[in-house]
Design a protein around this motif. Structure first.
Motif, mmCIF file in Angstrom:
data_model
loop_
_atom_site.group_PDB
_atom_site.id
_atom_site.type_symbol
_atom_site.label_atom_id
_atom_site.label_comp_id
_atom_site.label_asym_id
_atom_site.label_seq_id
_atom_site.Cartn_x
_atom_site.Cartn_y
_atom_site.Cartn_z
ATOM 1 N N ALA A 2 25.552 -43.945 82.549
ATOM 2 C CA ALA A 2 24.627 -42.964 81.989
ATOM 3 C C ALA A 2 25.091 -42.499 80.610
ATOM 4 N N LEU A 3 26.415 -42.308 80.450
ATOM 5 C CA LEU A 3 26.951 -41.921 79.147
ATOM 6 C C LEU A 3 26.627 -42.985 78.099
ATOM 7 N N ALA A 4 26.855 -44.261 78.463
ATOM 8 C CA ALA A 4 26.574 -45.349 77.516
ATOM 9 C C ALA A 4 25.101 -45.392 77.144
ATOM 10 N N VAL A 5 24.220 -45.171 78.129
ATOM 11 C CA VAL A 5 22.779 -45.225 77.866
ATOM 12 C C VAL A 5 22.351 -44.080 76.958
ATOM 13 N N VAL A 6 22.852 -42.873 77.242
ATOM 14 C CA VAL A 6 22.457 -41.712 76.445
ATOM 15 C C VAL A 6 22.939 -41.851 75.000
ATOM 16 N N VAL A 7 24.224 -42.207 74.827
ATOM 17 C CA VAL A 7 24.756 -42.362 73.472
ATOM 18 C C VAL A 7 24.035 -43.495 72.747
ATOM 19 N N GLY A 8 23.794 -44.599 73.455
ATOM 20 C CA GLY A 8 23.091 -45.714 72.830
ATOM 21 C C GLY A 8 21.677 -45.338 72.425
ATOM 22 N N ALA A 9 20.998 -44.567 73.279
ATOM 23 C CA ALA A 9 19.629 -44.162 72.954
ATOM 24 C C ALA A 9 19.596 -43.289 71.703
ATOM 25 N N ILE A 10 20.575 -42.389 71.601
ATOM 26 C CA ILE A 10 20.621 -41.527 70.406
ATOM 27 C C ILE A 10 20.889 -42.366 69.162
ATOM 28 N N ALA A 11 21.849 -43.300 69.255
ATOM 29 C CA ALA A 11 22.191 -44.122 68.094
ATOM 30 C C ALA A 11 21.014 -44.998 67.667
ATOM 31 N N VAL A 12 20.311 -45.582 68.634
ATOM 32 C CA VAL A 12 19.166 -46.436 68.311
ATOM 33 C C VAL A 12 18.033 -45.613 67.709
ATOM 34 N N THR A 13 17.837 -44.408 68.235
ATOM 35 C CA THR A 13 16.784 -43.551 67.694
ATOM 36 C C THR A 13 17.058 -43.193 66.240
ATOM 37 N N VAL A 14 18.319 -42.847 65.948
ATOM 38 C CA VAL A 14 18.681 -42.534 64.565
ATOM 39 C C VAL A 14 18.478 -43.753 63.672
ATOM 40 N N ALA A 15 18.872 -44.928 64.178
ATOM 41 C CA ALA A 15 18.728 -46.150 63.380
ATOM 42 C C ALA A 15 17.271 -46.501 63.139
ATOM 43 N N ALA A 16 16.411 -46.141 64.086
ATOM 44 C CA ALA A 16 15.001 -46.492 63.953
ATOM 45 C C ALA A 16 14.340 -45.768 62.780
ATOM 46 N N PHE A 17 14.895 -44.619 62.385
ATOM 47 C CA PHE A 17 14.317 -43.881 61.258
ATOM 48 C C PHE A 17 14.689 -44.500 59.909
ATOM 49 N N ASP A 18 15.616 -45.451 59.953
ATOM 50 C CA ASP A 18 16.014 -46.120 58.721
ATOM 51 C C ASP A 18 15.167 -47.383 58.566
ATOM 52 N N ALA A 19 14.395 -47.432 57.526
ATOM 53 C CA ALA A 19 13.492 -48.572 57.337
ATOM 54 C C ALA A 19 14.238 -49.866 57.090
ATOM 55 N N ASP A 20 15.506 -49.781 56.650
ATOM 56 C CA ASP A 20 16.268 -50.995 56.343
ATOM 57 C C ASP A 20 16.974 -51.583 57.563
ATOM 58 N N THR A 21 16.845 -50.925 58.712
ATOM 59 C CA THR A 21 17.520 -51.420 59.919
ATOM 60 C C THR A 21 16.900 -52.733 60.362
ATOM 61 N N MET A 22 17.752 -53.718 60.621
ATOM 62 C CA MET A 22 17.294 -55.044 61.018
ATOM 63 C C MET A 22 17.619 -55.290 62.509
ATOM 64 N N PRO A 23 17.015 -56.285 63.145
ATOM 65 C CA PRO A 23 17.272 -56.559 64.569
ATOM 66 C C PRO A 23 18.749 -56.744 64.894
ATOM 67 N N VAL A 24 19.504 -57.413 63.984
ATOM 68 C CA VAL A 24 20.912 -57.625 64.268
ATOM 69 C C VAL A 24 21.665 -56.297 64.335
ATOM 70 N N ASP A 25 21.167 -55.277 63.606
ATOM 71 C CA ASP A 25 21.822 -53.972 63.648
ATOM 72 C C ASP A 25 21.696 -53.340 65.036
ATOM 73 N N TYR A 26 20.549 -53.562 65.673
ATOM 74 C CA TYR A 26 20.384 -53.046 67.035
ATOM 75 C C TYR A 26 21.325 -53.755 68.012
ATOM 76 N N VAL A 27 21.626 -55.018 67.736
ATOM 77 C CA VAL A 27 22.587 -55.744 68.579
ATOM 78 C C VAL A 27 23.975 -55.112 68.456
ATOM 79 N N PHE A 28 24.351 -54.794 67.203
ATOM 80 C CA PHE A 28 25.654 -54.146 66.992
ATOM 81 C C PHE A 28 25.715 -52.800 67.720
ATOM 82 N N LEU A 29 24.634 -52.028 67.624
ATOM 83 C CA LEU A 29 24.604 -50.723 68.303
ATOM 84 C C LEU A 29 24.652 -50.878 69.820
ATOM 85 N N ALA A 30 23.945 -51.886 70.332
ATOM 86 C CA ALA A 30 23.959 -52.123 71.776
ATOM 87 C C ALA A 30 25.357 -52.494 72.258
ATOM 88 N N LEU A 31 26.060 -53.342 71.489
ATOM 89 C CA LEU A 31 27.428 -53.723 71.841
ATOM 90 C C LEU A 31 28.346 -52.507 71.827
#
Length: 367
Positions: free
Chosen positions: A15-44
């Protein structure tokens, strides 16, 4: 540690990993320059947090690698350091302060390498450095707090154990005092009664006179009272059981009783309180059978289960269900022992004849 505890902690880590990951992905989503590979790095980086409890250093390495790779590729803001921040704090809490500091340095170096060194980059790196310093301090503080709680718990357990030992010692001293009082008073008086009755019976027989039944009853009763008193004194002077149920059965067989012992289930060491109760119950039941059952066969059964231990001592003697015996000191003592452990006791004549003692002692609660 039970399977339930392991599952619960594993779910909490996930649950900790999911919550932290969700916050990080949400923040990254507001950046228009974020690419799919960046989401892979965040997921890892986020997924590594699910293993911080079982492998804190490995989780720290993967979280830092994923976070650093994301920072080098996407050049995000300070919020991108969330996953690494959590990994550093958990590693420091696990006692790996050096690893946490090294991971912080690696991530800060990657943050500085994201582009030309400008005022904004230096300011962002300084802010992140403060965050990571706080993470290490918080992790160490949590470790110290957990150690303090463990020490407090150990001291409380030691105090409780010392208190129990003192209570047992006082109880032993009181038993010895009672034994001495009984020996000095009742033993002497009963011995005089027995001696006088014996002399009177001897003189009557010598003169050829008929011995009064009351005199014979006094002689028999005084002898039985002496044996009962000696048995009681032996119990009072014995603090711990002097053997096992098997040894009790062996002694009973040596004394001429027909006793059979049966053990079923997974036999295992018992808590001290339960072990004493088992010994005393079998001892008292065999003693009563020897006194009152006559030439009977006695069956002793110990049935172990996961949660409790059942004791059965049955004989095919002369006990009659229509005339239940009055509960004496022995049966009362057995009931008190069993009740103190949260168990149940049934002691009564059997419908088919004879007497049965059945006791169930819980093992989980007693442990």
């Amino acid at each position: 540690m039970s399977g339930y505890s392991v599952t619960r902690k594993g779910l909490a880590d996930a649950a900790l990993a999911v919550v932290v990951g969700a916050i990080a992905v949400t923040v990254a989503a507001f950046d228009a320059d974020t690419m799919p590979v960046d989401y892979v790095f965040l997921a890892l980086s986020s997924a590594a947090l699910a293993f911080y409890r079982v492998a804190p250093r490995t989780a720290l390495v993967f979280a830092t690698a994923g976070g650093a790779a994301y920072g080098l590729h996407a050049h995000p803001g300070p919020a991108s350091a969330l996953t690494v921040f959590v990994a550093v704090a958990t590693a420091a809490s696990a006692g790996h302060r050096g690893w946490a500091a090294a991971a912080s340095g690696v991530f800060l170096a990657a943050n500085l390498a994201t582009g030309p060194t400008t005022h904004d980059v230096v300011e962002r790196t300084a802010l992140l450095a403060g965050w990571f310093l706080c993470a290490v301090v918080v992790g160490q503080a949590d470790r110290n707090w957990q150690a303090y709680l463990r020490q407090t718990e150990q001291r409380a357990m030691e105090a409780e154990r010392t208190k129990e030992e003192a209570a047992l010692r006082r109880a032993g001293e009181e038993r010895l005092r009672i034994a001495r009082e009984l020996h000095d008073s009742l033993t002497h008086s009963i011995s005089i009664v027995k001696l006088q009755a014996g002399v009177a019976v001897h003189l009557a027989r010598k003169r050829g006179e008929e011995i009064p039944p009351a005199l014979l009853a006094i002689q028999d009763a005084s002898g039985e009272a002496m044996r009962e008193l000696r048995s009681t004194l032996e119990i009072l002077r014995t603090d711990e059981p002097t053997g096992t149920p098997a040894l009790l059965v062996e002694r009973a067989c040596a004394a001429g009783l027909a006793v059979d012992l049966t053990v079923s289930g997974a036999e295992r060491p018992l808590p001290a309180t339960v072990d004493r109760a088992v010994y005393r119950i079998v001892q008292e039941a065999l003693t009563n059978a020897a006194r009152h059952a006559g030439a009977a066969k006695i069956a002793v059964q110990l049935a172990y289960s996961e949660d409790d231990l059942t004791i059965r001592v049955e004989d095919d003697g002369t006990a009659d269900p229509s005339r239940p015996p009055a509960p004496g000191v022995g049966l009362t003592g057995m009931r008190e022992r069993v009740a103190a452990l949260g168990g149940t006791l049934d002691a009564a004549p059997r419908d088919e004849g004879g007497f049965a003692v059945r006791a169930r002692l819980p093992l989980r609660e007693a442990g």
